[in-house]
Design an enzyme around this catalytic site. Structure first.
Site, short mmCIF file in Angstrom:
data_model
loop_
_atom_site.label_atom_id
_atom_site.label_comp_id
_atom_site.label_asym_id
_atom_site.label_seq_id
_atom_site.Cartn_x
_atom_site.Cartn_y
_atom_site.Cartn_z
N LYS A 11 0.81 -1.22 0.00
CA LYS A 11 0.00 0.00 0.00
C LYS A 11 0.85 1.28 0.00
O LYS A 11 2.07 1.23 0.19
CB LYS A 11 -0.94 -0.03 1.21
CG LYS A 11 -1.96 -1.17 1.14
CD LYS A 11 -2.86 -1.14 2.36
CE LYS A 11 -3.91 -2.24 2.31
NZ LYS A 11 -4.80 -2.17 3.48
N TYR A 51 -12.31 -2.13 -4.02
CA TYR A 51 -12.83 -2.16 -2.66
C TYR A 51 -14.36 -2.01 -2.62
O TYR A 51 -14.93 -1.69 -1.59
CB TYR A 51 -12.16 -1.08 -1.80
CG TYR A 51 -10.72 -1.42 -1.49
CD1 TYR A 51 -10.41 -2.41 -0.56
CD2 TYR A 51 -9.67 -0.77 -2.12
CE1 TYR A 51 -9.09 -2.74 -0.27
CE2 TYR A 51 -8.35 -1.08 -1.83
CZ TYR A 51 -8.07 -2.07 -0.91
OH TYR A 51 -6.77 -2.39 -0.62
N ASN A 114 -1.99 -0.09 6.99
CA ASN A 114 -1.48 -1.37 7.47
C ASN A 114 -0.62 -2.11 6.45
O ASN A 114 -0.53 -3.32 6.48
CB ASN A 114 -2.61 -2.24 8.02
CG ASN A 114 -3.62 -2.63 6.97
OD1 ASN A 114 -3.47 -2.32 5.79
ND2 ASN A 114 -4.66 -3.31 7.39
N HIS A 117 -2.21 -5.60 1.46
CA HIS A 117 -3.50 -6.27 1.22
C HIS A 117 -3.17 -7.65 0.69
O HIS A 117 -2.21 -7.83 -0.06
CB HIS A 117 -4.32 -5.52 0.16
CG HIS A 117 -5.41 -6.37 -0.44
ND1 HIS A 117 -6.65 -6.49 0.15
CD2 HIS A 117 -5.41 -7.19 -1.53
CE1 HIS A 117 -7.38 -7.35 -0.58
NE2 HIS A 117 -6.65 -7.77 -1.59
N GLU A 128 -8.87 -10.69 -8.39
CA GLU A 128 -8.00 -9.55 -8.12
C GLU A 128 -6.79 -9.52 -9.05
O GLU A 128 -6.41 -8.46 -9.55
CB GLU A 128 -7.58 -9.56 -6.65
CG GLU A 128 -8.74 -9.28 -5.72
CD GLU A 128 -8.44 -9.45 -4.24
OE1 GLU A 128 -9.29 -9.07 -3.43
OE2 GLU A 128 -7.35 -9.96 -3.89
#
Length: 140
Positions: A11, A51, A114, A117, A128
């Site tokens: 991320k 998302y 965080n 993913h 994905e």
């Protein structure tokens, strides 16, 4: 055990802090091969689609803003039971609850930032992966 593929995103907090190499080292140390990798800038449309399952949740807008705030590294990982293995290596979504040695415990700054993913199932991994890669982009 079956060799399978899973999808990963490093991320914007990881790319901003220049820790993608360190995260990749943890991934590879867990016997997962990086067979596809690309650094991209996720568009708003890509983030909203990716998302979309969270669209009705209060954090959706903030998540889309975060994921489009800087470059990300999208990856295809391969290994024995790759989906479960990568989820174990990532650690709990909340880094405070993640096990020692996991990516999120080691590198994450917060629940929202965080670091990574990972797909939650083999079926979602295939979906994905197809959003960001063509078969010819993956070697292995």
């Amino acid at each position: 055990m079956a060799t399978e593929r899973t999808f990963s995103i490093l991320k914007p907090d990881a790319t901003r802090r220049n820790i993608t190499g360190a995260v990749n080292a943890v991934i590879e140390g867990a016997d997962l091969r990086i067979v596809g990798q690309r650094r991209i800038r996720m568009s708003r449309a890509q983030a909203e689609t990716f998302y979309g399952v969270h669209k009705e949740r209060p954090f959706f807008g903030e998540l889309v803003e975060f994921m489009t705030s800087g470059p990300v590294v999208v990856q295809v990982l391969e290994g024995e039971n790759a989906v479960a293995r990568y989820r174990e290596v990532m650690g709990a979504t909340n880094p405070a609850q993640a096990a020692e040695g996991t990516i999120r415990k080691t590198f994450s700054e917060s629940v929202g930032e965080n670091t990574v993913h990972g797909s939650d199932s083999a079926e979602n991994a295939a979906i994905e992966i197809a959003q960001f890669f063509q078969a010819s982009d993956i070697v292995g």
